[in-house]
Design an enzyme around this catalytic site. Structure first.
Site, PDB file in Angstrom:
ATOM      1  N   GLU A  44       0.877  -1.170   0.000  1.00 58.10           N
ATOM      2  CA  GLU A  44       0.000   0.000   0.000  1.00 58.10           C
ATOM      3  C   GLU A  44       0.916   1.223   0.000  1.00 58.10           C
ATOM      4  OE1 GLU A  44      -2.745   0.367   3.295  1.00 58.10           O
ATOM      5  OE2 GLU A  44      -3.504   2.275   2.492  1.00 58.10           O
ATOM      6  N   ARG A  55       4.688 -12.503   9.918  1.00 58.19           N
ATOM      7  CA  ARG A  55       5.321 -11.220   9.742  1.00 58.19           C
ATOM      8  C   ARG A  55       6.757 -11.259  10.250  1.00 58.19           C
ATOM      9  NH1 ARG A  55       3.314  -5.943   9.491  1.00 58.19           N
ATOM     10  NH2 ARG A  55       1.378  -6.417   8.497  1.00 58.19           N
ATOM     11  N   LYS A  72       3.973   0.885   9.709  1.00 57.97           N
ATOM     12  CA  LYS A  72       4.160   2.132   8.971  1.00 57.97           C
ATOM     13  C   LYS A  72       3.560   3.316   9.733  1.00 57.97           C
ATOM     14  CE  LYS A  72       2.938   0.165   4.993  1.00 57.97           C
ATOM     15  NZ  LYS A  72       2.473   0.015   3.612  1.00 57.97           N
TER      16      LYS A  72
HETATM   17  P1  ATP Z   1       2.493  -2.191   8.159  1.00 54.10           P
HETATM   18  O1  ATP Z   1       1.631  -2.927   9.124  1.00 54.10           O
HETATM   19  O2  ATP Z   1       3.929  -2.158   8.506  1.00 54.10           O
HETATM   20  O3  ATP Z   1       1.954  -0.855   7.819  1.00 54.10           O
HETATM   21  P2  ATP Z   1       1.303  -3.441   5.920  1.00 54.10           P
HETATM   22  O4  ATP Z   1       1.071  -4.888   5.995  1.00 54.10           O
HETATM   23  O5  ATP Z   1       0.143  -2.546   6.086  1.00 54.10           O
HETATM   24  O6  ATP Z   1       2.490  -3.062   6.859  1.00 54.10           O
HETATM   25  P3  ATP Z   1       1.562  -3.330   3.101  1.00 54.10           P
HETATM   26  O7  ATP Z   1       2.096  -2.235   2.284  1.00 54.10           O
HETATM   27  O8  ATP Z   1       0.114  -3.614   3.054  1.00 54.10           O
HETATM   28  O9  ATP Z   1       2.015  -3.039   4.586  1.00 54.10           O
HETATM   29  O10 ATP Z   1       2.384  -4.665   2.825  1.00 54.10           O
HETATM   30  C1  ATP Z   1       2.757  -5.121   1.569  1.00 54.10           C
HETATM   31  C2  ATP Z   1       3.092  -6.576   1.665  1.00 54.10           C
HETATM   32  O11 ATP Z   1       4.181  -6.770   2.554  1.00 54.10           O
HETATM   33  C3  ATP Z   1       1.932  -7.383   2.206  1.00 54.10           C
HETATM   34  O12 ATP Z   1       1.845  -8.592   1.499  1.00 54.10           O
HETATM   35  C4  ATP Z   1       2.301  -7.604   3.639  1.00 54.10           C
HETATM   36  O13 ATP Z   1       1.719  -8.761   4.136  1.00 54.10           O
HETATM   37  C5  ATP Z   1       3.825  -7.676   3.564  1.00 54.10           C
HETATM   38  N1  ATP Z   1       4.411  -7.246   4.835  1.00 54.10           N
HETATM   39  C6  ATP Z   1       4.174  -6.104   5.497  1.00 54.10           C
HETATM   40  N2  ATP Z   1       4.839  -6.065   6.669  1.00 54.10           N
HETATM   41  C7  ATP Z   1       5.532  -7.234   6.737  1.00 54.10           C
HETATM   42  C8  ATP Z   1       6.406  -7.811   7.708  1.00 54.10           C
HETATM   43  N3  ATP Z   1       6.710  -7.173   8.844  1.00 54.10           N
HETATM   44  N4  ATP Z   1       6.927  -9.022   7.445  1.00 54.10           N
HETATM   45  C9  ATP Z   1       6.633  -9.671   6.308  1.00 54.10           C
HETATM   46  N5  ATP Z   1       5.814  -9.193   5.362  1.00 54.10           N
HETATM   47  C10 ATP Z   1       5.263  -7.980   5.565  1.00 54.10           C
HETATM   48 MG    MG Z   2      -1.566  -3.143   4.699  1.00 53.16          MG
END
Ligand code: ATP
Ligand code: MG
Length: 560
Positions: free
Chosen positions: A35, A261, A271
């Site tokens: 995102e 994660r 984020k």
């Molecule tokens: P955050 O919670 O840090 O804001 P998010 O999951 O909202 O992260 P996205 O931009 O939606 O962030 O994530 C893009 C991809 O990266 C998704 O497939 C998500 O599952 C993966 N991802 C995000 N954070 C992690 C993490 N800490 N470890 C492994 N994969 C991750």
């Molecule tokens: Mg997300």
């Protein structure tokens, strides 16, 4: 064969099973779906390495899909930064795609759902809707709008789209089951009214799809075979499948699977929190070298290889866990040991005069660039009568365990001569301002004489004062003093910020070869650690960021 099997992670096993069951190999397709609401962090790097790694392993395409369904938090700046970071890591996506490209298709499908009596417009506020959700053990209650006639739903939904309703006034909900044991199936919201301009579709839309409605459908449109996401989406899998059932006709049916994660000790990774650190000026920006972002790690001196290695070694897990940040530091130290040129820099200088070395003489001594890599070659380092050494490397009197310089004792100057400390000069307060030494003119390193091979206990780094270049050094340390700063219910993670996470040293002297260093070049400052040229560094004002010290200083602190 069995060797190979053992090393498959559980997601690869799932893929292998699917292939065995008849999925054609050329149907394999993956995606990385960020995102664009922030910069990528080291957790994302794991997901990138996983998805692009599978692409490489199976020679399958991997799309970069921006999950841009929430215009209130998304920006073009983030899109650009994300693309830049993935490229820097060395991965190539097949197509650059956006969930927003599918807004029209998703809207059409939503209308079909309404027509089939499987979606309805709810006029209640989100609070009212939440109240009716029930609990895991109690069923929810139906919305008073649940049985609204199809015609009315279609009209209202169109009005939502046309911007005739204010934000928060109406939502479109899927009509599934208010008594489902999976709370996410209790008539989830598919669309909400949002009167916000989108960074790509501008003001075309007044309604935006929710993640669950957009994600699986995007996977289906792109024909992604395995949609890999993090564990918190496991309960969403039923909904992912329910939505897919509504639109599925033929072709490949995507499969959502979950992995844990990546969490890392001594940092935060969401984020939202990283944005807070930026906005509240705890750090200088998303690419502050203390941030766990890819751009921060890059500016800190991390190599793409070290990040990929870390992701591999830490592995893909089924259950939540925390990886020790020391592993990340180990990976970069290990890679830089093999690749970073050695140079000499003195961070806490004290003047040393070699009294029997001719006043006007200077020599350019040959120095190895990297003892771990012969092909790195050599460079010339200037030597003269007056040099700087580290203040900590001298003591007037010292015990046997002090292998550095003390009065009457000898050390070798790296790449140069053996010297012996004879006397010191002090100011009126008793601080040492000069160390006077003599040198053994036959002991020059690499000169082949008996004296050059003579062993002395210590070797010190140094820089010739006449040739030294003044530089700024930023000594970075972990941003948090607690292993799990966001793990406390009653305390805010910001209470655990390390007050010494940045120490700026403007009184460093480096050897002149560093004048030609460019931003992001990486070096080993001998005996001190790994350093990287900062993005703001110029020829007139050199700035180096410490990536990591040579040894893990936290391990020692913990043992105490
Ligand atoms: P955050 O919670 O840090 O804001 P998010 O999951 O909202 O992260 P996205 O931009 O939606 O962030 O994530 C893009 C991809 O990266 C998704 O497939 C998500 O599952 C993966 N991802 C995000 N954070 C992690 C993490 N800490 N470890 C492994 N994969 C991750
Ligand atoms: Mg997300």
């Amino acid at each position: 064969m069995s060797e190979e099997k053992k090393s498959l992670n559980f997601l690869e096993q799932i893929i292998e099973e699917d292939l065995k069951k008849g999925l054609e190999k050329n149907k394999l397709r993956f995606r990385f779906p960020p995102e664009p609401n922030g910069y990528l962090h080291i957790g994302h790097a794991s997901s990138i390495c996983l998805n692009f790694g599978l692409g490489l392993k199976y020679n399958a395409p991997v799309n970069l899909r921006f999950d841009d369904t929430n215009p209130s938090k998304e920006e073009q700046e983030y899109v650009d930064a994300i693309k830049n970071d993935i490229k820097w890591l060395g991965f190539k996506w097949d197509k650059e795609l956006y969930a927003s490209d599918y807004f029209q298709q998703l809207y059409q499908w939503a209308i079909n759902l309404i027509k089939k009596g499987k979606a309805y417009v709810d006029d209640q506020s989100s609070e009212e809707i939440a109240k009716q959700k029930g609990t895991p053990t109690q069923p929810g209650t139906n919305s008073p709008f649940r049985d609204r006639p199809i015609k009315e739903n279609l009209e209202l939904f169109e009005k939502m789209k046309n911007g005739e309703f204010p934000e928060g006034s109406h939502v479109l909900r899927a009509k599934i089951n208010m008594a489902s044991s999976n709370m996410l199936l209790r008539d989830p919201i598919m669309y909400r009214v949002l009167r916000k301009a989108h960074h790509r579709t501008r003001t075309d839309w007044n309604i935006y799809p929710m993640y669950d409605w957009a994600h699986g459908e995007s996977d289906y449109i792109e024909q992604v075979s395995h949609s890999l996401c993090t564990l918190e989406f496991k309960p969403h899998r039923d909904l992912y499948n329910w939505f897919l059932d509504q639109v599925y006709t033929t072709n490949l049916r995507p499969k959502q699977r979950e992995f844990a994660r990546r969490n890392i000790s001594y940092t935060v990774m969401s984020k939202r929190k990283l944005l807070e650190l930026v906005q509240e000026n705890y750090v200088s920006g998303w690419d502050d070298p203390r941030m766990p972002t890819i751009s921060g790690l890059r500016r800190r001196g991390y190599t793409p290889k070290s990040i990929i290695k870390f992701s591999e070694v830490a592995g893909i897990a089924k259950r939540d866990n925390v990886t020790d940040v020391a592993l990340l530091e180990f990976c970069v130290r290990d890679h830089l040991n093999k690749t970073a040129p050695r140079v000499m820099a003195v961070l806490n200088p004290v003047k040393l005069v070699i009294t029997n070395y001719p006043k006007d003489k200077e020599e350019w001594l040959e120095a190895e660039n990297n003892p771990e890599d012969e092909s790195a070659g050599t460079r010339q380092v200037p030597f003269s009568r007056e040099i700087y050494i580290e203040r900590e490397d001298f003591k007037e009197e010292a015990n046997k365990k002090f292998f550095r310089l003390s009065l009457g004792k000898e050390v070798r100057l790296k790449n140069a001569y053996i010297i012996k400390a004879e006397s010191v000069l002090k100011d009126i307060e008793g601080n040492i301002i000069e160390i006077h030494c003599s040198y053994d003119s036959l002991s020059k390193s690499g000169s082949g004489t008996e004296e050059s091979k003579r062993k002395v206990k210590g070797t010190l780094h140094w820089v010739s004062i006449k040739h030294a270049v003044k530089a700024e050094v930023r000594l970075y340390d972990r941003l948090f003093i607690d292993e799990a700063p966001d793990n406390y219910k009653d305390r805010n993670y910001k209470e655990f910020i390390n007050p010494n996470s940045l120490i700026t040293n403007k009184n460093t002297y480096v050897e002149p070869s560093l004048l030609s260093a460019k931003p992001l070049d990486r070096f080993q400052f001998q005996r001190l650690g790994y350093f990287c040229v900062d993005l703001d560094s110029t020829k007139d004002h050199l700035i180096f960021n410490r990536t990591v010290p040579l040894r893990d200083s936290w391990a020692k602190i913990k043992q105490k």
